[in-house]
Scaffold this motif. Sequence first.
Motif, PDB file in Angstrom:
ATOM      1  N   LEU A   1       0.810  -1.219   0.000  1.00 37.29           N
ATOM      2  CA  LEU A   1       0.000   0.000   0.000  1.00 37.29           C
ATOM      3  C   LEU A   1       0.842   1.267   0.000  1.00 37.29           C
ATOM      4  N   ALA A   2       2.134   1.134  -0.241  1.00 37.95           N
ATOM      5  CA  ALA A   2       3.024   2.297  -0.286  1.00 37.95           C
ATOM      6  C   ALA A   2       2.594   3.250  -1.405  1.00 37.95           C
ATOM      7  N   PRO A   3       2.912   4.543  -1.263  1.00 40.00           N
ATOM      8  CA  PRO A   3       2.492   5.519  -2.280  1.00 40.00           C
ATOM      9  C   PRO A   3       2.943   5.190  -3.696  1.00 40.00           C
ATOM     10  N   ASP A   4       4.098   4.531  -3.818  1.00 40.41           N
ATOM     11  CA  ASP A   4       4.597   4.218  -5.154  1.00 40.41           C
ATOM     12  C   ASP A   4       4.234   2.806  -5.619  1.00 40.41           C
TER      13      ASP A   4
ATOM     14  N   GLU B   1      -1.956   0.328  -7.407  1.00 37.13           N
ATOM     15  CA  GLU B   1      -3.239   0.315  -6.706  1.00 37.13           C
ATOM     16  C   GLU B   1      -4.204  -0.613  -7.428  1.00 37.13           C
TER      17      GLU B   1
END
Length: 271
Positions: A189-192, A195
Amino acid sequence: MLPTAIAVAPNGGRKVKADHPAVPLTPAELAVVAAQCLDAGAAMIHAHVRNADGSHLLDADAYRDAIAAIRGAVGDKLVIQITSEALGKYTPAEQRAVVQAVKPEAASLALRELVPDAGEEKAFSDLLGWMKRESVVPQIILYDVNDAIRLAEFQKRGLIPFACLPVLYVLGRYTAGQTSSPSDLLPFLAPDAPEFAHWSLCAFGARETACVTAGALLGGHVRVGFENNELLPDGARAKGNHDLVAAARTAIAAVGLKVATAGELRAATAG
């Protein structure tokens, strides 16, 4: 937030009665466990079938027998998902073939097993195209963020025909002692990180309930059961899969979330 769907994985491909006497191996046993887990709060069952000696099996007739037994016990109140897991025994072609022969409501597909190299990419894409046409819901199994990145690349290249592709994050598969922690979800779930609109998680060990609760709070769905874990949050051994489902349901409700029905799960993964 959408209701949280709880799936149960009651047997997997490895565990037998010597591991836990309540591991269901036959269609009749799967049917009993399905009914128990439905009452405990499950919306889906992830079912493996076995040979007479208890070993892992991919076989269309065996799956049809299991599905019929489960449907006889719970009707349409559970989504029934079969596995295409190889466990080192089956080729990608054999995995694809069993999904197409059974044409189940749903099937899990391990990205690493079905697409071990670039030579299998087209066949994987073709399988997903067939599943979309036949209304078979896929769930792509991802063991780490590199798997997720690879799947996202397939999407960018037009190999994935589903706009909303369900995935399962497996937490802690390669950690020491194969014991999961809620923090194992963070790389996914990291920003990079890529999704995915519909994601679930499963975990190993006594922190299974903690892991799935964290996932539910962050918008995911969850899978529990003897395939990955036999321990309750206090470390006691569960008497049956339904105990693990009940523990997840209690924890999810305690943080103010609603548990999904099979109908709500079907609506969320349609198309």
